[in-house]
Structures are given as structure tokens and as C-alpha cells.
Scaffold this active site. Structure first.
Site, PDB file in Angstrom:
ATOM      1  N   ASP A   1     -29.445 -24.799 -21.899  1.00  0.00           N
ATOM      2  CA  ASP A   1     -28.980 -25.804 -22.847  1.00  0.00           C
ATOM      3  C   ASP A   1     -28.282 -25.034 -23.986  1.00  0.00           C
ATOM      4  O   ASP A   1     -28.450 -23.811 -24.099  1.00  0.00           O
ATOM      5  CB  ASP A   1     -30.200 -26.581 -23.376  1.00  0.00           C
ATOM      6  CG  ASP A   1     -29.855 -27.429 -24.570  1.00  0.00           C
ATOM      7  OD1 ASP A   1     -28.879 -28.193 -24.472  1.00  0.00           O
ATOM      8  OD2 ASP A   1     -30.543 -27.312 -25.601  1.00  0.00           O
TER       9      ASP A   1
ATOM     10  N   ASP B   1     -27.294 -26.611 -27.719  1.00  0.00           N
ATOM     11  CA  ASP B   1     -27.752 -26.955 -29.075  1.00  0.00           C
ATOM     12  C   ASP B   1     -29.265 -26.791 -29.197  1.00  0.00           C
ATOM     13  O   ASP B   1     -30.024 -27.410 -28.445  1.00  0.00           O
ATOM     14  CB  ASP B   1     -27.362 -28.395 -29.411  1.00  0.00           C
ATOM     15  CG  ASP B   1     -25.862 -28.537 -29.579  1.00  0.00           C
ATOM     16  OD1 ASP B   1     -25.316 -27.828 -30.441  1.00  0.00           O
ATOM     17  OD2 ASP B   1     -25.246 -29.328 -28.845  1.00  0.00           O
TER      18      ASP B   1
HETATM   19  C1  XBP Z   1     -27.639 -31.914 -28.305  1.00  0.00           C
HETATM   20  C2  XBP Z   1     -26.869 -33.041 -28.794  1.00  0.00           C
HETATM   21  C3  XBP Z   1     -25.541 -32.850 -29.318  1.00  0.00           C
HETATM   22  C4  XBP Z   1     -25.222 -32.460 -30.701  1.00  0.00           C
HETATM   23  C5  XBP Z   1     -23.864 -33.028 -31.064  1.00  0.00           C
HETATM   24  O1  XBP Z   1     -28.195 -32.261 -27.055  1.00  0.00           O
HETATM   25  O2  XBP Z   1     -27.278 -34.165 -28.658  1.00  0.00           O
HETATM   26  O3  XBP Z   1     -25.103 -34.143 -29.292  1.00  0.00           O
HETATM   27  O4  XBP Z   1     -26.188 -32.956 -31.573  1.00  0.00           O
HETATM   28  O5  XBP Z   1     -22.918 -32.739 -30.137  1.00  0.00           O
HETATM   29  P1  XBP Z   1     -28.667 -31.146 -26.020  1.00  0.00           P
HETATM   30  P2  XBP Z   1     -21.564 -33.603 -29.970  1.00  0.00           P
HETATM   31  O6  XBP Z   1     -28.925 -29.886 -26.789  1.00  0.00           O
HETATM   32  O7  XBP Z   1     -29.946 -31.674 -25.435  1.00  0.00           O
HETATM   33  O8  XBP Z   1     -27.618 -30.978 -24.971  1.00  0.00           O
HETATM   34  O9  XBP Z   1     -21.227 -34.233 -31.287  1.00  0.00           O
HETATM   35  O10 XBP Z   1     -20.530 -32.596 -29.545  1.00  0.00           O
HETATM   36  O11 XBP Z   1     -21.791 -34.641 -28.908  1.00  0.00           O
END
Ligand code: XBP
Length: 233
Positions: free
Chosen positions: A9, A11
Site C-alpha cells: 500500500d 498512503d
Molecule cells: C488512502 C487514501 C487516499 C488518500 C488520498 O487509501 O484513501 O485516498 O487519502 O488520495 P489507501 P487521493 O492507503 O488504503 O490506499 O486524493 O489521491 O484519492
């Protein structure tokens, strides 16, 4: 069964990105003349909706408004992505503890690496360039990201897409995750999961994780990963 691939993953797993996302959202809300501002408390609730566009829609619906409509939210999200990229390029992020060493050890050992993320491909590139000094495709053989699937985490779709592109069965891959939504997504695709909660996910339930670690230090990783990395126990 031994492993052949590690799927990451982005983020909260590669780096603690969510405060940078929150700042980018708030800056573009302000710039657009919208009276929205997400505090840390707001954001910790809103994070339960994965994906930036989906998160803005969830907020609009929760406050009982029709505006901005979905089209305007999509345009705002493009600006938010650009702002996020600028902050990351200006040095606003660092990898989580152990992640740099883990990725280097995996490359040295010839392991296959992939990404399965809700965020957009551009954000993955920005992070890899800023924190690892290379574009994402030089670090990860497969990248499954953002709107490549319609159902985002906790649906299993993004992990299924990564597995399909790797052409490996779920038994031969392992996911690295930091949130309950990510954990459920990877488990739904049949993967084993090593979880390390990120700052916003500290109080979430990780009971389905196969391993739970405080950070990504190679010495804390389970034997099955260390074997793939060629590291003695
Ligand atoms: C992480 C997220 C992302 C970020 C924002 O989910 O939900 O949406 O917060 O990204 P994960 P965008 O780590 O579970 O994949 O604004 O680019 O959508």
C-alpha cells in the site's frame, strides 16, 4: 508456500502521507472559495472513506448539501492532486521507519515488488521520486492505483488487479498495510497481510492481520519475508 511477491500500500504504509493530503485538500478548498476546512478530528472520520473524490463526496453528503456537484468535485480533486505533488516535491514527506531498507533488501534479493493503492498513479510517482529518488516504475514491477478499479478499498479489487498483473496466486504474495480498510481489501483478495498501523489508524481493529508490527524494520519482519529477502533469522 514460499513467497514470490511483496505488494505495498502507499498512503500510511510507505510514508505518513495523510497530513499532506489533508493540507492539500484544505488549501484547495480555501483557494476555491469553499467554506470547508478539515480538522484532524474531521479527517480521522473522513479517512474511513477511501479515495479523495469519494471522501469529498462523503463530506458534502454528510453536511447535507448538493453543491459542489460531482463534476466540480472531480475538478477540485485534480487541483488537490497537483498541490499534493508540489508539497511532496518540496520535501514534505519521509519514508516510514524501515521502509527504505526493506525495499533495498527486496531489490538486492531479486524479489518481485508491486503497489496496490487507492491514491492516483501521479501521487505514487511523486512519493517515489521524492523519498526514494526514482520513478515508481523503476522500483515496482507492477503498480495498481486509484481509478483503475471502481470499487476502492476495503473492496479487494485493487489487490486482485495487482495479483493479475503479477500473474501470481494470492498464496505466493504478501501485502503490507496500515489501515483496517487496506487490511480487509488484501484479505478479501486472499493475501496474507503484515500490518503496521499508521498515525491515523492507531485505534483501528487489526485482528485479521497475520502479523502486526510497530514499524517496517527488517529485523521485525516475519521469517517468511526474511527468507525471501535472504536474511537469516
Ligand atoms: C488512502 C487514501 C487516499 C488518500 C488520498 O487509501 O484513501 O485516498 O487519502 O488520495 P489507501 P487521493 O492507503 O488504503 O490506499 O486524493 O489521491 O484519492
Amino acid at each position: 508456500m514460499s513467497l514470490s511477491a511483496l505488494i505495498f500500500d502507499v498512503d500510511g504504509t510507505l510514508a505518513e502521507t495523510e497530513e499532506v493530503h489533508r493540507r492539500a485538500f484544505n488549501e484547495i478548498f480555501h483557494e476555491a472559495g469553499l467554506d470547508w476546512h478539515w480538522s484532524e478530528d474531521d479527517y480521522s472520520r473522513l479517512l474511513l472513506t477511501t479515495g479523495g473524490k469519494e471522501r469529498m463526496r462523503a463530506h458534502r453528503d454528510a453536511i447535507g448539501r448538493d453543491e459542489p456537484d460531482d463534476e466540480r468535485l472531480a475538478a477540485l480533486h485534480i487541483r488537490k492532486t497537483a498541490r499534493y505533488g508540489q508539497i511532496v516535491h518540496s520535501g514534505g514527506l519521509a519514508l516510514r521507519d524501515g521502509m527504505g531498507e526493506l525495499i533495498s533488501a527486496a531489490h538486492r534479493a531479486g524479489a518481485r515488488l508491486a503497489v496496490a493503492t487507492t491514491t492516483s498513479r501521479g501521487n505514487v510517482d511523486a512519493l517515489c521520486q521524492a523519498c526514494l529518488g526514482k520513478p515508481a516504475h523503476e522500483l515496482f514491477e507492477v503498480i495498481a492505483a486509484g481509478d483503475e478499479v471502481t470499487r476502492k478499498k476495503p473492496a479487494p479489487d485493487i489487490y486482485e488487479l495487482a495479483l493479475q498483473r503479477l500473474d501470481v496466486s494470492p498464496e505466493r504474495a504478501l501485502a503490507f498495510e496500515d489501515t483496517r480498510n487496506g487490511l480487509l481489501s488484501a484479505k478479501g483478495a486472499g493475501l496474507r497481510v503484515i500490518a503496521s498501523p499508521s498515525a491515523y489508524a492507531r485505534n483501528e481493529d487489526f485482528r485479521e492481520a497475520d502479523w502486526l508490527v510497530p514499524d517496517w524494520s527488517v529485523k521485525r519482519l516475519p521469517a517468511i519475508v526474511r527468507a525471501l529477502l535472504g536474511q537469516p533469522n
